[in-house]
Structures are given as C-alpha cells and as structure tokens.
Design a protein around this motif. Structure first.
Motif, PDB file in Angstrom:
ATOM      1  N   PRO A 671       0.833  -1.199   0.000  1.00  0.00           N
ATOM      2  CA  PRO A 671       0.000   0.000   0.000  1.00  0.00           C
ATOM      3  C   PRO A 671       0.879   1.264   0.000  1.00  0.00           C
ATOM      4  O   PRO A 671       1.991   1.236   0.516  1.00  0.00           O
ATOM      5  N   ILE A 672       0.360   2.326  -0.560  1.00  0.00           N
ATOM      6  CA  ILE A 672       1.136   3.569  -0.659  1.00  0.00           C
ATOM      7  C   ILE A 672       0.681   4.541   0.427  1.00  0.00           C
ATOM      8  O   ILE A 672      -0.520   4.740   0.624  1.00  0.00           O
ATOM      9  N   GLY A 673       1.662   5.099   1.142  1.00  0.00           N
ATOM     10  CA  GLY A 673       1.327   6.023   2.220  1.00  0.00           C
ATOM     11  C   GLY A 673       1.046   5.319   3.530  1.00  0.00           C
ATOM     12  O   GLY A 673       0.453   5.897   4.437  1.00  0.00           O
ATOM     13  N   VAL A 674       1.475   4.064   3.617  1.00  0.00           N
ATOM     14  CA  VAL A 674       1.226   3.290   4.840  1.00  0.00           C
ATOM     15  C   VAL A 674       2.563   2.773   5.366  1.00  0.00           C
ATOM     16  O   VAL A 674       3.335   2.176   4.620  1.00  0.00           O
ATOM     17  N   VAL A 675       2.822   3.017   6.648  1.00  0.00           N
ATOM     18  CA  VAL A 675       4.081   2.538   7.230  1.00  0.00           C
ATOM     19  C   VAL A 675       3.888   1.104   7.726  1.00  0.00           C
ATOM     20  O   VAL A 675       2.755   0.637   7.837  1.00  0.00           O
ATOM     21  N   GLU A 676       5.010   0.461   7.993  1.00  0.00           N
ATOM     22  CA  GLU A 676       4.895  -0.889   8.550  1.00  0.00           C
ATOM     23  C   GLU A 676       5.754  -1.004   9.808  1.00  0.00           C
ATOM     24  O   GLU A 676       6.920  -0.624   9.803  1.00  0.00           O
ATOM     25  N   THR A 677       5.147  -1.503  10.839  1.00  0.00           N
ATOM     26  CA  THR A 677       5.927  -1.749  12.054  1.00  0.00           C
ATOM     27  C   THR A 677       6.630  -3.082  11.872  1.00  0.00           C
ATOM     28  O   THR A 677       6.010  -4.138  11.841  1.00  0.00           O
ATOM     29  N   VAL A 678       7.948  -3.001  11.757  1.00  0.00           N
ATOM     30  CA  VAL A 678       8.734  -4.187  11.437  1.00  0.00           C
ATOM     31  C   VAL A 678       9.051  -4.960  12.702  1.00  0.00           C
ATOM     32  O   VAL A 678       9.168  -6.183  12.705  1.00  0.00           O
ATOM     33  N   LYS A 679       9.219  -4.208  13.777  1.00  0.00           N
ATOM     34  CA  LYS A 679       9.462  -4.869  15.080  1.00  0.00           C
ATOM     35  C   LYS A 679       8.786  -4.036  16.152  1.00  0.00           C
ATOM     36  O   LYS A 679       8.931  -2.816  16.183  1.00  0.00           O
ATOM     37  N   GLU A 680       8.073  -4.702  17.016  1.00  0.00           N
ATOM     38  CA  GLU A 680       7.458  -3.970  18.122  1.00  0.00           C
ATOM     39  C   GLU A 680       8.445  -3.827  19.262  1.00  0.00           C
ATOM     40  O   GLU A 680       9.341  -4.667  19.427  1.00  0.00           O
ATOM     41  N   GLY A 681       8.324  -2.765  20.026  1.00  0.00           N
ATOM     42  CA  GLY A 681       9.229  -2.544  21.153  1.00  0.00           C
ATOM     43  C   GLY A 681       8.684  -1.469  22.062  1.00  0.00           C
ATOM     44  O   GLY A 681       7.754  -0.750  21.679  1.00  0.00           O
ATOM     45  N   ALA A 682       9.274  -1.324  23.249  1.00  0.00           N
ATOM     46  CA  ALA A 682       8.662  -0.450  24.243  1.00  0.00           C
ATOM     47  C   ALA A 682       9.434   0.835  24.491  1.00  0.00           C
ATOM     48  O   ALA A 682       8.858   1.821  24.950  1.00  0.00           O
TER      49      ALA A 682
END
Ligand code: TPP
Ligand code: MG
Length: 817
Positions: A671-682
């Motif tokens: 998708p265009i204009g959408v980020v992706e969380t590649v790794k979750e963290g705190a």
C-alpha cells in the motif's frame, strides 16, 4: 528539399474555397496579433501581471495548424497562441482569462489561472479522471516555462505512435491512436535550442525514428541575446545538417523556410506531415526571419538591445504585413483567361482588420467581467458582514474605514477581501457577538472555497489515486523457496507485461541484458524490443519518453540506472512530470513509473541518497522507498492500478540478498502512504526506510543485550507520508523518537521530523529530544571504510539510541564515553 511555389491544395479546391481559406487565415492572424497588442496594454495598465505573446510568429503557426490532425499532439512554448486559435482550442476571451489569471478553469481552460498566459494545453481527461478519446480531438500537452523543457516530452509523444503502430497487442487501444498515424509537433525558440535537452532530444528522436516535427521559431534573439552568442554559425539547421537522412542511413528530414512566406510554409508543413505520418521520420523545420514586434515580453522593450536597422528590418519582415502584401498582389489566370484575386481592393482587408479589433476588444471586456464580477459579489457579501461587525464593536471606526477602503478598490482581488476580514478578526479578538461569529465563519468558508482554486489537483482525485490503495499480502508455500531477490522482481515484471499490454519499460541496459542487476532477464526476448528496450545514455529524455507515452495512454516504466544519475532527469521530473496534474487542474495526467536503484553501495556516485532533495522537488509524485524487492514488486503492482506518477527506489545492494519467493506474484500489493511496524518494542520508536532499515534491524540484537527494546517502523513511502499517522501512535507508547536516514543532515530526516512532530503532533508525547542519525554532509567515500565513516552504520545507530536511553536513565545505561 525542392518545393513547388504554390500549395498543392490550390488545384484541388475551387478558387473560391482557396480564397476563403486564405482570408480566414488572415483573419486568425490578425485576431491573434490584436490579442498580443491589447494583452500588452492590459499588463501595462496593471490589469494583468505579465504578458508574453505570439506576435511576429503568426503565419507559420497557421501552416502548422493546417497540417495538424485530430489525435496529434503539440508540445510547444509560449509563442503558440495563433496555432491554438487556429485549431480552435483558444478563443480570444480565453486568452484574456489566462492573462488575468482567472482561477476558473471554465474561463481559462489552459490552467485555471495557475500558469502565466501563453502556456497552453488541452483537456485529455473526463471529469472522473479517465482518458477521453484523444484521436477525436486536437491535443496539446501542457506547456512549461523552462526553455526547451518541452523537448523530452515531445519525444515520448512521438514514440507512442511508434508503439501503437508496431506492437500488435495494443492496436486495439483506439482511444489513443489510429495505427500510429499521429504526429508529435514540437515548437521551440531559436535561442532555446542552446539547451542540452534540445540536443539530447534531437539525437534520441533520430535514433528512435519517431514521427516528430520540430519547428524552430527563429527571430534571431533569446530575449536580448542575439544568435551569435547562442548558436554556432548562428544557424541551427545549418549545424544540424549531419542529421539529414540519406539512402544509406536513417536520420532527419530538414526544411528551412522563411516565416513570412505563406505559400512556402503551407507547402513545407504539408510535405513534412506526410513524411512524418507515413514513414515515421523525425523532421526539423527551421522557420527563419521571424520577428518580435513588441519585444520579448512585457518586462522590457527591445529598443534597448536591437539596432535601428534591425528594428526597421523587423517592420519590413513582419509576417502578417508580408502575408497582407501577398494577398493584395495575388493574381491567377483561370482556364477562361479571367484574372482571379482574393480581394476586390484593400478595403476588404481593412474590414477584416476592423472586425478583428472589435472582436478582440469585446472578448477582453467579457473576460475581465467574468473574472471580476464574482469577486465583486463576494466583496458585497463581506462588506455587509463587516458593517454588522462594526455596529457591535468597540472598534467601529477602524472597521468601517477598512470596509469603505475595500469598497473603493476599483478592481478588487480575493486577497483584498480575505486579508481585511482577517485583520478585523484580530481587532475584535476580545469581543463576543453574533456578527463576529458570522465573520469568523465567513473567513473559514472563504478559505475553504478559495484555497482549492490554487492548490487542488497536485495528485489524482480519481478513484485510481494512490491514497486509495490497499494492501494485498504476499502469500508463501509452507516451505518457501529462498531466492535472489532480483528474481522476485523479474517474475513480477513478467506477470505485469503478460497482463497489461500497454506496459513498456526502457532505460540504459534495460533491454538486451535485462538491466544491470538482471531484474529483467529474458523479458526482451519474451516481449520484444519495443516493450523492453535499451535506451541511449540520456536520462532527461528517458524521462521524457515516459511522460509523453503516459500522456497517450501507455503505462511506461522509465528506468534510470542509478539513483545518483536521477539528477540528470530531475529537472524534467520536477518541472514537467510532478507539476502536470496540478498545472492542468487535473485535465492531463502522466501515470509514469520511474524505476531506479540506489542508496548505499560504493563511492561518491553509487551511494547517494539525496532523498530530501527528491521529496522536495517532486511534490506531485509518489516517492517510494521499499526495503526489499518483495516490497518493491508490490509497489509496481499497486501503481498499475493507480493513475499517478511515482518514483521507486530499489535497494542497490539488495538484488542478491535472499528473499522468500511469494506464490501470488503480480497480485500482492504494497500500500502507498502506509508505514509498517517491522518490530514492536517499548523503549523508543526508530523510524527509517530503504537500505538503512536493514542496518537498523542489525542493531537489534546488540540493543537487546543491553536491555533496550526498540520499535522499528519502515516508512516505505516518503510521499505520501504515513497517511494513518501510525508513527505517532507508536510514540504515544514509547515516548521517544529517532529518525535514521542516509541522506545528509537536515535532508530527508528533517522532512520526516516535520511530518511526525508537526503534522502528527508527536511533541505531545515525547520524553526525550527527538534525534536523527544521518550520513555525513559530504558525498560517500569509496570502499568499506569510506562507507563506514560516511553513512550511518550500526555502531552509530546503537550509540545514538543508547545515548537517548542513557540520558533518561543514567544509572541503568551508564555513559559509554
Ligand atoms: C531554463 C530557462 N532559462 C531561462 C529562462 C528565461 N527565458 C525565458 S524566454 C528566454 C529566451 C528564449 O528565447 P527563444 O528560445 O529564442 O524564444 P523566443 O522568446 O525568442 O521566441 C529566456 C532566457 C527560462 N524560461 N528557462
Ligand atoms: Mg528567439
């Protein structure tokens, strides 16, 4: 070429028809001239800001218009008003609407007031953004101001004909072509032929053998600078003689003709059109001895730099004056021995001239009224509101004066209204009453109504806009095959070619070897030399090929071999491609995909990542920075369903890395204009993209070892940027932000910070200073050490993140140094 002295058409038409045509042409020329004369006056009296007109170039444009057919395209410059009038795409009233910058597209169909007058274009699109049937109308691509900037695109417009004639699969695309019979008609000033892109385009069209006719309007000057400082031998056709085709080799057909010679012009243009249309041969028509009766533009007078003799010569060679003399003197004896002429006496011409003057004067007044009356009505409404506010306010006298001043302005602009209303709001800031709320409401509504007139249509607003794109995830076998990532691209391109017959790709080493990184291996063999093509080393015109072909309904992918060499093409991308939809108020589109590869590899010119420059110069395009080839392939698939131009930067060091081969090649979509969380963290939100993202991922283990848990977000798409504002949601959780980018300090990272801090209001949630890790401010030195010391490396990233954590908890994270 040897030419016969009279138009062939004379024999075919009855003399009366011929005469009517000549007199109609004369009338068009005179109307156009009158527009120039009155136009200049409108600027000098302050009703318009700037004027650049077509006076002195009228007669050759009549000849060009006669040879121009439906389906053809013009790619020209600001002198072509007569041509536009002759093909029926510009009325005098529209001419003046453009001069006044009327923001109503119905009044100024060229650009809705966005461009200076003299920048022409026709409407290729329906209201819903779909293409009209371009073969049923006369077409002009939309002009731009940079001299010779029209050249690269005119190559692509011509090349489209070649594609439609020679690619079997697309012969059915009858909206765009009838067997490739369409000509791309270029116009350019003599001085602008000094520009690099002129020569680049000229050579490329000779190589490609496309139906392109370039007319050079030669008036001996480029503003004040005469030909001797512009052109070797002061003669462009003379020095281009080596391009002339002969029996052995392809090349050009070159014509020279005087711009005041109606008969010769008609002959030359008819002959040129026949050759270009039938044989697909490019043609140069050097139109000499043109003049500029009012000088270059309204910015100055040509008496400053032209000699008296030159000014006299120009008056004597004024193309309309010469045309007029020819009409008066013309006599023909018919078969019965009668003498035939166009007019009984000069009064016939004087009558035409008077009528033309009247028509233009009326058109001017009508255009002015259409432009001004709506503003006056808006002013009336506002004045009533201001009066109501004044009645209730302690600032009564101030507001009434302001209102009266507003009403006294003879020719109000919208800024006069809005600016005054905003000043009144400031004055009454401490007061509360209904009339004030009404005024506040008026300001908000007025802005909302007016702003789009100046800012709309930067991107598509059709159902094919990229912002509507949705994700389709790649699917995998249970035990997916790990392959060189380039193969995912290759298989994906294969699918795209097989399923979209109008997709073509071209660039340096793109065809025969299937691109320098072998993402297209075997594609030329499979889809032919036209659809998968090698191009010369000429980035600006590779872009131009793409723009022109996209304007004519193809789905081109223009390949720029390395991101570092995009700079050669970026002027055309920035000035032409990125502004196209905006400057035509959505009446033209070029959904071109620019494919390149870059970011880090080796050395100054194979490691660049000037993404800051790119995102700032290319607003109007989508700028996509996939972190791997699966993501890249997904972007190609998404873009095929969209109607916007885009740049995809593949990772130069990623082609041989292993990726899992998806099972739904050609169907998954990023998708265009959408980020992706590649790794979750705190602990901290780390934002990056492209090659650098991988380096961020490589620091995870070391960070985990010291107890730091980072959240990694892949931006994926710099333009548009994180439409769902997901990054700030992550910062709400981590309260810390770091941007990692391999552009120079303050480059793309500053853009990213502005998006996150200002547009997403992330400062509300931050407990630490937001920081950036970037490359050095110099270009990247060669070699492994060069890379380590120039670009952000995993140690830099680790230490920067550690430092942020150390600052927030110095006991837990002891200072490293
Ligand atoms: C890239 C660029 N440089 C400079 C200018 C400013 N400029 C506008 S017109 C012009 C002269 C063009 O002369 P010519 O090509 O002979 O066309 P003419 O106006 O004489 O018809 C110049 C220098 C520009 N528009 N674009
Ligand atoms: Mg000139």
């Amino acid at each position: 070429m040897q030419l016969s002295p009279l138009p062939e058409s004379k024999d075919k038409l009855s003399f009366n028809d011929f005469k009517n045509e000549v007199l109609a042409d004369y009338r068009t020329a005179v109307v156009s001239r009158e527009c120039s004369l009155l136009g200049r006056r409108e600027v000098l009296t302050g009703k318009a800001k700037f004027g650049i007109f077509g006076d002195g170039k009228e007669v050759p444009q009549l000849a060009m218009a006669k040879a121009f057919k439906k389906g053809d395209f013009r790619s020209g410059y600001y002198r072509d008003q007569t041509f536009m009038m002759a093909i029926g795409k510009l009325t005098p009233q529209q001419f003046f609407a453009g001069l006044y910058a009327d923001p109503n597209i119905n009044n100024d169909p060229m650009s809705g007031g966005r461009q200076m007058g003299g920048h022409f274009g026709t409407h290729s699109l329906n209201e819903d953004g779909s293409f009209k049937n371009l073969t049923e109308q006369y077409n002009s691509s939309s002009d731009i101001s940079p001299t010779a900037g029209q050249m690269p695109r005119m190559l692509g417009l011509a090349q489209a004909s070649k594609m439609y004639r020679n690619i079997e699969e697309i012969k059915g695309h009858t909206k765009f072509s009838k067997n490739g019979n369409e000509i791309s008609w270029g116009t350019i000033g003599n001085a602008s032929t000094s520009e690099g892109v002129f020569f680049e385009t000229f050579n490329a069209a000779g190589v490609l053998q496309v139906p392109l006719i370039i007319s050079v309007w030669d008036d001996g000057y480029g503003i004040s600078v005469p030909a001797k400082y512009q052109t070797t031998k002061e003669n462009i056709s003379e020095i281009l003689k080596g391009f002339q085709r002969d029996n052995e080799k392809n090349g050009y057909e070159i014509f020279t003709v005087n711009g005041w010679d109606y008969v010769q012009l008609m002959e030359v243009y008819q002959q040129a059109a026949k050759i270009a249309r039938e044989e697909h041969v490019p043609i140069l028509i050097h139109v000499q001895e043109l003049t500029q009766p009012q000088g270059h533009s309204t910015s100055g007078s040509h008496e400053r730099y032209k000699s008296k003799d030159r000014l006299i010569w120009e008056r004597q060679h004024d193309c309309i004056a010469k045309f007029r003399d020819w009409i008066i003197q013309f006599e023909l004896t018919d078969g019965a021995g009668n003498t035939l002429s166009f007019i009984d006496n000069e009064n016939d011409l004087i009558r035409i001239e008077k009528e033309a003057k009247k028509e233009v004067s009326l058109a001017k007044r009508t255009a002015w009224a259409a432009f001004l009356n709506p503003i006056k009505e808006e002013r009336l409404k506002l004045s009533i509101l201001l009066e109501n506010v004044a009645k209730k306010s302690k600032q009564k006298s101030f507001i009434l004066k302001l209102r009266n001043d507003l009403l006294e302005i003879g020719d109000p602009a919208r800024l006069d209204l809005l600016s005054r209303a905003r000043k009144v709001i400031v004055q009454v800031r401490d007061e509360e009453f209904t009339a004030k709320s009404e005024l506040q409401q008026w300001v908000a509504t007025y802005k909302k109504e007016q702003q789009p007139r100046f800012s709309s249509h930067l991107y598509s607003d059709s159902h094919q806009q990229t912002k509507n794109s949705t994700e389709v995830l790649p699917t995998y076998d249970e035990k997916p095959e790990l392959v060189d990532a380039r193969l995912i691209l290759k298989d994906n391109f294969d699918y795209l070619f097989a399923n979209n017959d109008n997709v073509v790709i071209f660039g340096e080493d793109t065809g025969n070897i299937g691109d320098v990184n072998q993402g297209l291996v075997g594609m030329q063999e499979k889809y032919g030399e036209l659809r998968v093509a090698d191009a010369g080393i000429r980035e600006a015109t590779i872009l131009g090929q793409g723009i022109g072909m996209a304007l004519r309904g193809l789905r081109p992918i223009a390949e720029i071999q390395y991101l570092d060499y995009l700079l050669y093409a970026i002027q055309i991308m920035s000035d032409d491609l990125a502004t196209l939809h905006y400057r035509t108020v959505g009446k033209q589109k070029a959904p071109l995909i620019v494919r390149t590869r870059g970011h880090r590899l080796e050395g100054i010119w194979h490691s660049g990542s000037p993404m800051g420059a790119i995102v700032h110069l290319l607003r109007g395009m989508n700028i996509l920075v996939p972190r791997n080839m699966t993501k890249a392939a997904g972007f190609y698939n998404t873009l095929m369903e969209c109607d916007e131009p885009a740049l995809i930067v593949e990772n130069l060091n990623g082609y041989r890395l292993k990726e899992k081969m998806p099972t739904n090649i050609g169907e998954f979509k990023t998708p265009i204009g959408v980020v992706e969380t590649v790794k979750e963290g705190a602990d901290i939100t780390v934002v990056s993209y492209g090659s650098t993202l991988k380096i961020v991922e490589e620091t995870v283990q070391q960070l985990t070892e010291v107890g730091i848990d980072i959240e990694i977000i892949d931006i994926q798409s710099l333009l548009p940027f994180d439409l769902n504002h997901d990054i700030v949601k992550s910062i709400e959780k981590t309260n810390r932000l770091m941007v990692i980018d391999e552009d120079v300090p303050g480059g793309a990272s500053a853009y990213i910070l502005q998006e996150i801090l200002e547009n997403q209001n992330a400062y509300d949630y931050l407990d630490s200073k937001p920081t950036t890790v970037t490359a050095q401010e110099h270009r990247t030195a060669y070699g492994s050490d060069g890379d380590y010391f120039s670009k952000p490396n995993h140690d830099d990233i680790f230490e920067a993140i550690y430092a942020v954590m150390s600052e927030s908890d110095p006991d837990l994270y002891k200072k490293l140094y």
